[in-house]
Design an enzyme around this catalytic site. Structure first.
Site, mmCIF file in Angstrom:
data_model
loop_
_atom_site.group_PDB
_atom_site.id
_atom_site.type_symbol
_atom_site.label_atom_id
_atom_site.label_comp_id
_atom_site.label_asym_id
_atom_site.label_seq_id
_atom_site.Cartn_x
_atom_site.Cartn_y
_atom_site.Cartn_z
ATOM 1 N N ASP A 275 -25.369 -38.072 -74.449
ATOM 2 C CA ASP A 275 -24.346 -38.074 -73.019
ATOM 3 C C ASP A 275 -23.914 -39.125 -73.018
ATOM 4 O OD1 ASP A 275 -24.869 -35.926 -71.011
ATOM 5 O OD2 ASP A 275 -24.020 -37.859 -70.511
ATOM 6 N N HIS B 267 -19.313 -22.743 -57.998
ATOM 7 C CA HIS B 267 -18.272 -24.470 -58.122
ATOM 8 C C HIS B 267 -17.744 -25.026 -59.168
ATOM 9 C CE1 HIS B 267 -22.156 -25.249 -60.544
ATOM 10 N NE2 HIS B 267 -21.440 -27.242 -60.070
ATOM 11 N N GLN C 122 -14.436 -30.241 -61.535
ATOM 12 C CA GLN C 122 -14.640 -28.826 -61.450
ATOM 13 C C GLN C 122 -13.392 -28.676 -61.204
ATOM 14 O OE1 GLN C 122 -17.416 -28.949 -58.398
ATOM 15 N NE2 GLN C 122 -18.758 -29.989 -59.628
ATOM 16 N N HIS D 280 -26.176 -31.721 -67.494
ATOM 17 C CA HIS D 280 -25.559 -32.239 -68.477
ATOM 18 C C HIS D 280 -27.276 -32.785 -69.002
ATOM 19 C CE1 HIS D 280 -22.320 -34.807 -68.545
ATOM 20 N NE2 HIS D 280 -22.082 -33.800 -67.129
HETATM 21 N N1 UDP Z 1 -28.864 -23.595 -62.632
HETATM 22 C C1 UDP Z 1 -29.743 -22.567 -63.013
HETATM 23 N N2 UDP Z 1 -30.399 -22.467 -61.658
HETATM 24 C C2 UDP Z 1 -30.156 -22.614 -60.377
HETATM 25 C C3 UDP Z 1 -28.692 -23.550 -60.291
HETATM 26 C C4 UDP Z 1 -28.043 -24.013 -61.519
HETATM 27 O O1 UDP Z 1 -30.269 -22.070 -64.074
HETATM 28 O O2 UDP Z 1 -30.180 -22.288 -59.388
HETATM 29 C C5 UDP Z 1 -28.054 -23.795 -64.814
HETATM 30 C C6 UDP Z 1 -26.911 -23.524 -64.935
HETATM 31 O O3 UDP Z 1 -27.003 -21.754 -65.165
HETATM 32 C C7 UDP Z 1 -26.204 -23.513 -65.365
HETATM 33 C C8 UDP Z 1 -26.558 -25.431 -64.525
HETATM 34 O O4 UDP Z 1 -27.348 -24.709 -64.498
HETATM 35 O O5 UDP Z 1 -26.391 -23.972 -66.804
HETATM 36 C C9 UDP Z 1 -25.450 -26.378 -63.953
HETATM 37 O O6 UDP Z 1 -24.572 -26.796 -64.508
HETATM 38 P P1 UDP Z 1 -23.383 -27.076 -63.806
HETATM 39 O O7 UDP Z 1 -21.993 -27.798 -65.165
HETATM 40 O O8 UDP Z 1 -22.597 -25.356 -64.188
HETATM 41 O O9 UDP Z 1 -23.346 -27.653 -63.039
HETATM 42 P P2 UDP Z 1 -24.021 -28.757 -62.348
HETATM 43 O O10 UDP Z 1 -25.205 -28.972 -61.825
HETATM 44 O O11 UDP Z 1 -23.434 -30.436 -63.480
HETATM 45 O O12 UDP Z 1 -23.116 -29.059 -60.692
#
Ligand code: UDP
Length: 480
Positions: free
Chosen positions: A114, A360, A385, A22
């Site tokens: 948010d 995911h 998801q 977020h």
């Molecule tokens: N991300 C990253 N490196 C990692 C894991 C995640 O840069 O090793 C970033 C990814 O590019 C995205 C965010 O973290 O922008 C994850 O957001 P997402 O909505 O996909 O999943 P959440 O972490 O909220 O489950």
């Protein structure tokens, strides 16, 4: 450093939630609006500000009006952790009083907030400041959620695995109750409160782009009766390597080693695997993934983030969960690279050797996959998801499902729900296939990537929506 407000410049505040999925897009969003001429202020905590201050400094150096305001907490207060341990349930209410004082002092034209700051809507509404809600999700999943609430088809099936159609949507979307998050099954509970935060809002800011889900944008605008500005993919605003590499957190591997590893791989030959910032798999599930990957025999980069351990802090166990000899074998054959911790995801996804993304289906990852033209292997786990999976596989036709069917909270132990055979089959289906099925997916994914880039360019749909919001805020000024 906060700058003096120029007359006629719209002042926008951005109040991101703490932590990965977020926080990251909200920071980018603040930068998007600064690039469109607004004065953007990001409201941070003492622990979150350092995570993105370099990119803000770079924006300031090219003359953008953007700054970070770190809220001052009372001495005895503990700032909510903004790092890897932040979750959607992290309590941020300690920020309430400092935020109130800051808002009273500055009275911006709007605050983009948010939804996960569950207490913030009441405070902001009480001060009479225009509140724009940032949900972190796309439009398709919001339409699904809304129609599950309206028509409750999930209550008319006999079991958790009996499929039902979500009525009223532009496409036939079939789900099972086992794929639904609690906020779609029950109307109370902490996530049920999220709807309250949306009431009295000036509108919604959505990280998506019109051409990705046009029928759903139209449907949403018509049905919800709320103003909705669709301004993404905001990740595309990260144009230089430093911004891409440092996004969210410092990566656990230096970008040069990743790029070197990818350097001698064929175009589109590598599968990139990541499950976002929150999901924790048990060692048993990780072993299934490892076997599935090895059997598929395709090169991969696998980001292993947090691991679910029965007792926390068992470092040795955390490091030794791989099948015997796995790491040595993939190192020697140069077949795989494991990143423990945080990966520079944007840089990896845009590398020509990376040809598919096992995800995911977190909304940011989904959108980042789309922006880089990736066909995907979808492995939804939690939150919305499973809805994002349907968008990718059934509506856009750019992915194959690994076969994950059980919604789980992100912080419980995941048993090995998806076995090694399913992993192998999905990887081979996408990476081996040059036939019509995979060819079609790659073509559609590439077309969407082009459309995403056009949306954020001058005159594109997202660029226009960002300008439209700024103009609307200006006209509100005249009216008061
Ligand atoms: N991300 C990253 N490196 C990692 C894991 C995640 O840069 O090793 C970033 C990814 O590019 C995205 C965010 O973290 O922008 C994850 O957001 P997402 O909505 O996909 O999943 P959440 O972490 O909220 O489950």
């Amino acid at each position: 450093m906060e700058s003096e407000e120029a007359p006629g410049v719209v002042e926008m505040f951005f109040f991101p939630f703490v932590g990965g999925g977020h926080q990251i897009p909200m920071i980018d969003t603040a930068r998007v609006f600064a690039s469109h001429g607004a004065k953007s202020t990001i409201i941070a905590t003492p622990t979150s500000a350092p995570l993105f201050q370099n990119s803000i400094l770079r924006d300031q150096q090219i003359g953008r009006q953007i700054s970070i305001h770190a809220l001052r907490l009372p001495e005895e207060a503990v700032a909510p952790d903004a790092g890897m341990s932040a979750t959607p349930f992290t309590d941020t209410s300690v920020l309430q009083e400092p935020l109130r004082l800051f808002l009273l002092d500055r009275r911006p034209d709007c605050i983009v907030v948010d939804l996960f700051h569950l207490w913030a809507a009441e405070l902001i509404d009480g001060l009479g400041i225009r509140k724009i809600v940032f949900t972190g999700s796309g439009i398709f999943s919001r339409c699904v959620t809304e129609n599950l609430r309206r028509y409750a088809p999930q209550e008319k099936v006999g079991s958790d695995h009996e499929p039902f159609l979500v009525p009223g949507l532009p496409d036939p979307i079939v789900l099972t109750r086992s794929q639904l998050p609690p906020f779609a099954r029950e109307k109370s509970g902490p996530l049920g409160n999220l709807r309250k935060g949306e009431e009295m809002s000036f509108g919604f800011l959505i990280n998506s782009f019109y051409d990705l889900e046009p029928a759903y944008v139209e449907y949403y605008r018509k049905e919800m009766g709320k103003k909705t500005w669709v301004i993404g993919p905001v990740s595309l605003y990260n144009r230089n390597v430093a911004d891409k590499a440092e996004r969210g957190q410092q990566a656990s591997i230096d970008e040069q080693s990743c790029l070197k590893w990818l350097g001698d791989k064929e175009p589109d030959s590598v599968l990139y695997i990541s499950f976002g910032s929150l999901a924790r798999f048990s060692p048993l599930q990780l072993i299934e993934i490892a076997h599935g990957l090895e059997a598929s025999n395709h090169p991969f980069i696998w980001v292993v983030g947090k691991i679910f351990m029965k007792s926390e802090g068992t470092r040795e166990e955390e490091e030794n969960w791989l099948p015997d000899g796995f790491e040595e074998r993939i190192k020697e054959s140069k077949k795989g690279l494991i990143i423990r911790g945080w990966a520079p995801q944007l840089l990896l996804l845009e590398h020509p050797a990376v040809g598919a993304f096992m995800t995911h289906c977190g909304w940011n990852s989904t959108l980042e996959g789309v922006s880089s033209g990736m066909p995907m292997i979808t492995w939804p786990i939690t939150a919305e998801q499973f809805f994002n999976e349907k968008l990718v596989t059934d509506v856009l036709g750019i992915g194959v499902q690994v076969g994950s069917v059980e919604w789980m909270s992100f912080n419980v132990e995941k048993k090995a729900l998806v076995g090694r055979e399913k992993v192998e089959v999905a990887v081979k289906r996408l990476m081996d296939g040059d036939g019509a099925e995979v060819g079609g997916m790659r073509r559609r994914a590439r077309e969407l990537s082009e459309k995403a880039k056009r949306a954020v360019e001058g005159g594109g749909s997202s660029d226009k929506d960002a300008n439209a919001l700024i103009e609307e805020l200006k006209s509100c000024r005249k009216d008061t």
